[in-house]
Motif scaffolding. Sequence first.
Motif, PDB file in Angstrom:
ATOM      1  N   ALA A   1       0.812  -1.219   0.000  1.00 12.34           N
ATOM      2  CA  ALA A   1       0.000   0.000   0.000  1.00 12.34           C
ATOM      3  C   ALA A   1       0.844   1.267   0.000  1.00 12.34           C
ATOM      4  O   ALA A   1       0.487   2.250  -0.657  1.00 12.34           O
ATOM      5  CB  ALA A   1      -0.954  -0.002   1.195  1.00 12.34           C
ATOM      6  N   LEU A   2       1.957   1.248   0.691  1.00  9.74           N
ATOM      7  CA  LEU A   2       2.781   2.459   0.753  1.00  9.74           C
ATOM      8  C   LEU A   2       3.438   2.772  -0.595  1.00  9.74           C
ATOM      9  O   LEU A   2       3.856   3.903  -0.832  1.00  9.74           O
ATOM     10  CB  LEU A   2       3.829   2.340   1.862  1.00  9.74           C
ATOM     11  N   ASP A   3       3.481   1.786  -1.481  1.00  7.15           N
ATOM     12  CA  ASP A   3       4.005   2.003  -2.835  1.00  7.15           C
ATOM     13  C   ASP A   3       2.921   2.442  -3.814  1.00  7.15           C
ATOM     14  O   ASP A   3       3.205   2.659  -4.987  1.00  7.15           O
ATOM     15  CB  ASP A   3       4.667   0.718  -3.362  1.00  7.15           C
ATOM     16  N   ALA A   4       1.699   2.551  -3.335  1.00  5.43           N
ATOM     17  CA  ALA A   4       0.566   2.892  -4.202  1.00  5.43           C
ATOM     18  C   ALA A   4       0.248   4.384  -4.169  1.00  5.43           C
ATOM     19  O   ALA A   4      -0.827   4.791  -4.601  1.00  5.43           O
ATOM     20  CB  ALA A   4      -0.661   2.082  -3.793  1.00  5.43           C
ATOM     21  N   ARG A   5       1.170   5.171  -3.672  1.00 10.41           N
ATOM     22  CA  ARG A   5       0.941   6.617  -3.577  1.00 10.41           C
ATOM     23  C   ARG A   5       0.578   7.191  -4.946  1.00 10.41           C
ATOM     24  O   ARG A   5       1.244   6.923  -5.939  1.00 10.41           O
ATOM     25  CB  ARG A   5       2.199   7.290  -3.036  1.00 10.41           C
ATOM     26  N   ASP A   6      -0.517   7.937  -4.966  1.00 11.35           N
ATOM     27  CA  ASP A   6      -1.029   8.602  -6.170  1.00 11.35           C
ATOM     28  C   ASP A   6      -1.424   7.645  -7.286  1.00 11.35           C
ATOM     29  O   ASP A   6      -1.393   7.997  -8.462  1.00 11.35           O
ATOM     30  CB  ASP A   6      -0.039   9.660  -6.681  1.00 11.35           C
TER      31      ASP A   6
ATOM     32  N   ILE B   1      -9.388  -1.511  -1.204  1.00 18.34           N
ATOM     33  CA  ILE B   1      -8.675  -2.749  -0.839  1.00 18.34           C
ATOM     34  C   ILE B   1      -8.529  -3.648  -2.068  1.00 18.34           C
ATOM     35  O   ILE B   1      -7.471  -4.242  -2.303  1.00 18.34           O
ATOM     36  CB  ILE B   1      -9.411  -3.477   0.311  1.00 18.34           C
ATOM     37  N   THR B   2      -9.573  -3.727  -2.880  1.00 20.37           N
ATOM     38  CA  THR B   2      -9.504  -4.517  -4.113  1.00 20.37           C
ATOM     39  C   THR B   2      -8.432  -3.959  -5.030  1.00 20.37           C
ATOM     40  O   THR B   2      -7.631  -4.717  -5.599  1.00 20.37           O
ATOM     41  CB  THR B   2     -10.871  -4.540  -4.817  1.00 20.37           C
ATOM     42  N   ARG B   3      -8.375  -2.639  -5.160  1.00 20.38           N
ATOM     43  CA  ARG B   3      -7.356  -2.022  -6.014  1.00 20.38           C
ATOM     44  C   ARG B   3      -5.953  -2.327  -5.497  1.00 20.38           C
ATOM     45  O   ARG B   3      -5.041  -2.628  -6.271  1.00 20.38           O
ATOM     46  CB  ARG B   3      -7.578  -0.507  -6.113  1.00 20.38           C
TER      47      ARG B   3
ATOM     48  N   ARG C   1      -3.033  -4.342  -7.557  1.00 17.30           N
ATOM     49  CA  ARG C   1      -1.685  -3.790  -7.746  1.00 17.30           C
ATOM     50  C   ARG C   1      -0.626  -4.781  -7.285  1.00 17.30           C
ATOM     51  O   ARG C   1       0.388  -4.972  -7.946  1.00 17.30           O
ATOM     52  CB  ARG C   1      -1.513  -2.481  -6.968  1.00 17.30           C
ATOM     53  N   ARG C   2      -0.857  -5.391  -6.115  1.00 12.56           N
ATOM     54  CA  ARG C   2       0.129  -6.312  -5.565  1.00 12.56           C
ATOM     55  C   ARG C   2       0.278  -7.549  -6.436  1.00 12.56           C
ATOM     56  O   ARG C   2       1.377  -8.091  -6.586  1.00 12.56           O
ATOM     57  CB  ARG C   2      -0.269  -6.721  -4.140  1.00 12.56           C
TER      58      ARG C   2
ATOM     59  N   PRO D   1       5.189  -5.338 -12.027  1.00 12.50           N
ATOM     60  CA  PRO D   1       5.518  -3.913 -12.098  1.00 12.50           C
ATOM     61  C   PRO D   1       5.352  -3.377 -13.510  1.00 12.50           C
ATOM     62  O   PRO D   1       5.711  -4.044 -14.477  1.00 12.50           O
ATOM     63  CB  PRO D   1       6.972  -3.832 -11.649  1.00 12.50           C
ATOM     64  N   GLY D   2       4.776  -2.186 -13.617  1.00 21.52           N
ATOM     65  CA  GLY D   2       4.590  -1.555 -14.892  1.00 21.52           C
ATOM     66  C   GLY D   2       3.354  -1.995 -15.646  1.00 21.52           C
ATOM     67  O   GLY D   2       3.070  -1.533 -16.736  1.00 21.52           O
ATOM     68  N   ALA D   3       2.589  -2.931 -15.050  1.00 22.02           N
ATOM     69  CA  ALA D   3       1.378  -3.426 -15.744  1.00 22.02           C
ATOM     70  C   ALA D   3       0.213  -2.510 -15.511  1.00 22.02           C
ATOM     71  O   ALA D   3       0.123  -1.782 -14.604  1.00 22.02           O
ATOM     72  CB  ALA D   3       1.042  -4.818 -15.258  1.00 22.02           C
TER      73      ALA D   3
END
Length: 175
Positions: free
Chosen positions: A27-32, A162-164, A168-169, A173-175
């Motif tokens: 989650a902390l990597d999902a900024r913006d 939470i689903t988003r 993401r996880r 990366p980059g998808a």
Amino acid sequence: MGITVYAPAPTPNDEAARERAVMASGALDARDDPALLELVEQARQRFGAGMAAVSILSRDWQYLIAAAGVTSRTYSRRMSLCGHAIITPRAVFCVDDARADPRFADNPVLIDGGQVRFYAGAPLVDAGQMPLGTFCVFDRAPRGDFGAYEQMHLKHFAEAAITRLAVRRASPPGA
């Protein structure tokens, strides 16, 4: 600034496990993240609130990884209303008027900035039932009209966030 009697939220009993869940979530990597930004803007408009955010609590800090109507994005967890919201991860935490609520009337952030009077936060609960943070809406004006219907909709926004985060996880990366 004078001495206050504000008491920060208690630390959850399972804080070490909760913190591991925050780190594992990414989650902390999902900024913006664009999808999260869209969700917070939709929530802000849906509830007629000045501000909305996806807030992640990690260690001593609260990070607004997606926000609308907010300039600062990192806060001390000690001053956080979201810290109170994660204590009851199945319920929406509402504060109709933070200045009139004895739990928050002496919160230095509210006294000095006066930026939050109304707050509603739905915990972001992961698949392991750990609260990572909240999906919250807040405003400079007090409110008393955030009933069961609004709380249900705020929970839906939290579930979408939470689903988003899970998507993401799971994505490369980059998808």
